[in-house]
Design a protein around this motif. Sequence first.
Motif, PDB file in Angstrom:
ATOM      1  N   THR A  20       0.852  -1.191   0.000  1.00  0.00           N
ATOM      2  CA  THR A  20       0.000   0.000   0.000  1.00  0.00           C
ATOM      3  C   THR A  20       0.884   1.236   0.000  1.00  0.00           C
ATOM      4  OG1 THR A  20      -1.895  -1.003   1.132  1.00  0.00           O
ATOM      5  CG2 THR A  20      -1.659   1.374   1.314  1.00  0.00           C
ATOM      6  N   LEU A  21       0.693   2.107  -0.991  1.00  0.00           N
ATOM      7  CA  LEU A  21       1.405   3.374  -1.067  1.00  0.00           C
ATOM      8  C   LEU A  21       0.428   4.517  -0.818  1.00  0.00           C
ATOM      9  CD1 LEU A  21       3.668   2.928  -4.243  1.00  0.00           C
ATOM     10  CD2 LEU A  21       4.207   2.415  -1.853  1.00  0.00           C
ATOM     11  N   THR A  22       0.920   5.580  -0.215  1.00  0.00           N
ATOM     12  CA  THR A  22       0.093   6.758   0.011  1.00  0.00           C
ATOM     13  C   THR A  22       0.967   7.999  -0.089  1.00  0.00           C
ATOM     14  OG1 THR A  22      -1.585   7.757   1.456  1.00  0.00           O
ATOM     15  CG2 THR A  22       0.356   6.798   2.523  1.00  0.00           C
ATOM     16  N   THR A  23       0.387   9.148   0.208  1.00  0.00           N
ATOM     17  CA  THR A  23       1.066  10.421   0.020  1.00  0.00           C
ATOM     18  C   THR A  23       1.260  11.153   1.344  1.00  0.00           C
ATOM     19  OG1 THR A  23      -1.059  11.497  -0.342  1.00  0.00           O
ATOM     20  CG2 THR A  23       0.100  10.698  -2.292  1.00  0.00           C
ATOM     21  N   GLY A  24       2.194  12.112   1.323  1.00  0.00           N
ATOM     22  CA  GLY A  24       2.450  12.909   2.511  1.00  0.00           C
ATOM     23  C   GLY A  24       1.218  13.605   3.061  1.00  0.00           C
ATOM     24  N   PRO A  25       0.390  14.256   2.216  1.00  0.00           N
ATOM     25  CA  PRO A  25      -0.802  14.929   2.750  1.00  0.00           C
ATOM     26  C   PRO A  25      -1.736  14.002   3.516  1.00  0.00           C
ATOM     27  CG  PRO A  25      -0.346  15.715   0.543  1.00  0.00           C
ATOM     28  CD  PRO A  25       0.613  14.582   0.786  1.00  0.00           C
ATOM     29  N   LEU A  26      -1.918  12.764   3.049  1.00  0.00           N
ATOM     30  CA  LEU A  26      -2.794  11.852   3.776  1.00  0.00           C
ATOM     31  C   LEU A  26      -2.181  11.467   5.114  1.00  0.00           C
ATOM     32  CD1 LEU A  26      -5.069   9.094   2.557  1.00  0.00           C
ATOM     33  CD2 LEU A  26      -3.388   8.483   4.311  1.00  0.00           C
ATOM     34  N   VAL A  27      -0.889  11.160   5.134  1.00  0.00           N
ATOM     35  CA  VAL A  27      -0.248  10.733   6.382  1.00  0.00           C
ATOM     36  C   VAL A  27      -0.272  11.848   7.412  1.00  0.00           C
ATOM     37  CG1 VAL A  27       1.941   9.965   7.397  1.00  0.00           C
ATOM     38  CG2 VAL A  27       1.179   9.017   5.223  1.00  0.00           C
ATOM     39  N   ARG A  28      -0.118  13.084   6.971  1.00  0.00           N
ATOM     40  CA  ARG A  28      -0.140  14.207   7.918  1.00  0.00           C
ATOM     41  C   ARG A  28      -1.507  14.403   8.553  1.00  0.00           C
ATOM     42  NH1 ARG A  28       3.526  16.405   4.063  1.00  0.00           N
ATOM     43  NH2 ARG A  28       1.857  17.477   2.943  1.00  0.00           N
ATOM     44  N   ASN A  29      -2.551  13.835   7.965  1.00  0.00           N
ATOM     45  CA  ASN A  29      -3.891  13.941   8.534  1.00  0.00           C
ATOM     46  C   ASN A  29      -4.233  12.768   9.443  1.00  0.00           C
ATOM     47  OD1 ASN A  29      -5.776  16.270   7.426  1.00  0.00           O
ATOM     48  ND2 ASN A  29      -4.391  15.700   5.759  1.00  0.00           N
ATOM     49  N   LEU A  30      -3.261  11.907   9.731  1.00  0.00           N
ATOM     50  CA  LEU A  30      -3.483  10.761  10.605  1.00  0.00           C
ATOM     51  C   LEU A  30      -3.014  11.065  12.020  1.00  0.00           C
ATOM     52  CD1 LEU A  30      -2.102   7.916   8.276  1.00  0.00           C
ATOM     53  CD2 LEU A  30      -4.493   8.647   8.529  1.00  0.00           C
ATOM     54  N   SER A  31      -3.497  10.269  12.970  1.00  0.00           N
ATOM     55  CA  SER A  31      -3.008  10.375  14.341  1.00  0.00           C
ATOM     56  C   SER A  31      -1.553   9.924  14.377  1.00  0.00           C
ATOM     57  CB  SER A  31      -3.844   9.489  15.265  1.00  0.00           C
ATOM     58  OG  SER A  31      -3.680   8.120  14.930  1.00  0.00           O
ATOM     59  N   SER A  32      -0.845  10.299  15.448  1.00  0.00           N
ATOM     60  CA  SER A  32       0.572   9.952  15.546  1.00  0.00           C
ATOM     61  C   SER A  32       0.775   8.441  15.557  1.00  0.00           C
ATOM     62  CB  SER A  32       1.185  10.579  16.804  1.00  0.00           C
ATOM     63  OG  SER A  32       0.496  10.141  17.971  1.00  0.00           O
ATOM     64  N   ASP A  33      -0.151   7.694  16.174  1.00  0.00           N
ATOM     65  CA  ASP A  33      -0.035   6.237  16.202  1.00  0.00           C
ATOM     66  C   ASP A  33      -0.096   5.653  14.798  1.00  0.00           C
ATOM     67  OD1 ASP A  33       0.210   6.216  18.911  1.00  0.00           O
ATOM     68  OD2 ASP A  33      -1.876   5.695  19.314  1.00  0.00           O
ATOM     69  N   MET A  34      -1.011   6.170  13.980  1.00  0.00           N
ATOM     70  CA  MET A  34      -1.132   5.667  12.619  1.00  0.00           C
ATOM     71  C   MET A  34       0.035   6.119  11.752  1.00  0.00           C
ATOM     72  SD  MET A  34      -5.023   5.513  11.287  1.00  0.00           S
ATOM     73  CE  MET A  34      -6.144   4.215  11.868  1.00  0.00           C
ATOM     74  N   GLN A  35       0.587   7.293  12.018  1.00  0.00           N
ATOM     75  CA  GLN A  35       1.726   7.759  11.234  1.00  0.00           C
ATOM     76  C   GLN A  35       2.922   6.832  11.386  1.00  0.00           C
ATOM     77  OE1 GLN A  35       2.605  11.826  12.217  1.00  0.00           O
ATOM     78  NE2 GLN A  35       0.801  12.628  11.154  1.00  0.00           N
ATOM     79  N   GLU A  36       3.024   6.174  12.544  1.00  0.00           N
ATOM     80  CA  GLU A  36       4.130   5.254  12.780  1.00  0.00           C
ATOM     81  C   GLU A  36       4.077   4.041  11.857  1.00  0.00           C
ATOM     82  OE1 GLU A  36       4.134   4.219  16.868  1.00  0.00           O
ATOM     83  OE2 GLU A  36       4.504   6.259  17.572  1.00  0.00           O
ATOM     84  N   ARG A  37       2.936   3.826  11.239  1.00  0.00           N
ATOM     85  CA  ARG A  37       2.776   2.673  10.346  1.00  0.00           C
ATOM     86  C   ARG A  37       3.469   2.890   9.005  1.00  0.00           C
ATOM     87  NH1 ARG A  37      -1.459  -1.228   9.740  1.00  0.00           N
ATOM     88  NH2 ARG A  37      -0.621  -2.843   8.408  1.00  0.00           N
ATOM     89  N   PHE A  38       3.891   4.115   8.705  1.00  0.00           N
ATOM     90  CA  PHE A  38       4.356   4.442   7.361  1.00  0.00           C
ATOM     91  C   PHE A  38       5.843   4.761   7.327  1.00  0.00           C
ATOM     92  CE2 PHE A  38      -0.160   5.079   7.299  1.00  0.00           C
ATOM     93  CZ  PHE A  38      -0.532   4.641   6.049  1.00  0.00           C
ATOM     94  N   ARG A  39       6.460   4.383   6.217  1.00  0.00           N
ATOM     95  CA  ARG A  39       7.873   4.667   5.980  1.00  0.00           C
ATOM     96  C   ARG A  39       8.004   5.443   4.674  1.00  0.00           C
ATOM     97  NH1 ARG A  39      11.856  -0.333   5.931  1.00  0.00           N
ATOM     98  NH2 ARG A  39      11.389  -0.172   8.154  1.00  0.00           N
ATOM     99  N   SER A  40       8.843   6.473   4.704  1.00  0.00           N
ATOM    100  CA  SER A  40       9.011   7.311   3.518  1.00  0.00           C
ATOM    101  C   SER A  40       9.773   6.580   2.422  1.00  0.00           C
ATOM    102  CB  SER A  40       9.758   8.593   3.893  1.00  0.00           C
ATOM    103  OG  SER A  40      10.041   9.349   2.732  1.00  0.00           O
ATOM    104  N   LEU A  41       9.299   6.732   1.181  1.00  0.00           N
ATOM    105  CA  LEU A  41      10.000   6.211   0.013  1.00  0.00           C
ATOM    106  C   LEU A  41      10.654   7.329  -0.783  1.00  0.00           C
ATOM    107  CD1 LEU A  41       7.622   3.474  -1.436  1.00  0.00           C
ATOM    108  CD2 LEU A  41       9.445   3.254   0.244  1.00  0.00           C
TER     109      LEU A  41
END
Length: 311
Positions: free
Chosen positions: A135-156
Amino acid sequence: MGTPRQRAVLFADLRGSTALYLKLGNSEAATVVTHSLAMLGQIIARSGGTVVKTLGDGLMAVFDDPEQAVESAAGLHDALDRIAPVPAGLPGHAPALKLKVALAWGEIVDVDDDCFGDAVNVAARLLDLAGDNETLTTGPLVRNLSSDMQERFRSLDRLHLRGRAEPVAVMRMEGVRFGDTESTLQMNPMGSALPDGIRVAWQKQERIFSSVQVPVMLGRSPQAQVCVADSRVSRSHAKIEAHGGHFYLTDESYNGSYVQFDHDAQVLSLRRSTCTLHGSGVITLGSPPHDPDATRISFEVLSFADTLPQW
């Protein structure tokens, strides 16, 4: 025409249906794909999303809440992993379907039971870059997540998407569940410097290719730059390409290619598809990395500002 509003867009695509049609025939394979898409649609609805349309072996959905979109994406992968590849009553031992997902956040407008907007275009382009079970997503979507959910993502890094002049900050959702990570994965929405080359090492051989020296062919052919003598490997099995300052691996084989990034247990399975190469890791052809007989092709994406290339 509807009123524009901020929403999350999800594109999902089932991989492996071509092999399924060859294995089962048109009627049975169509039943499997239809059954799987219906199940994905039910998960999206339970997560608070709305399926806008189906697209061959995939679908498009929208969410008002970005966290619901992320939860839905995780649920889609989990469900496809749990179900049997073939429903009861159909022949067994069919190839399992794989799933790739892309998410984006932005202003969307509803027009005649369809949705349009930049987020729709970004999500569709991201889906082209996603690998199997990714699953790929974008910076704007990740910035709208809670801090716990942001931990799920790694920058490419910031990747160039087809049709866009400026690169887009892209993140990959990790395979572990929320809260299971032992340490926080740091995001870098601005990305790092664009890579200049890629180091490839296999069977006591090592070469560094600059972005102008690609594509690099991997396969059994003696003419391949990375030659692997294995009957499971096609003559022209896969290739490493460079576009927009980034490196990609494209599988062109029957048995598939596999990518495992360092410090990541997840293995990406490619079947006539493409994934972005970043950092360092291992590529195997025709069999997964855990196969002791597989030839392990190590790679490292390089910035020549920090590395002295050896030609």
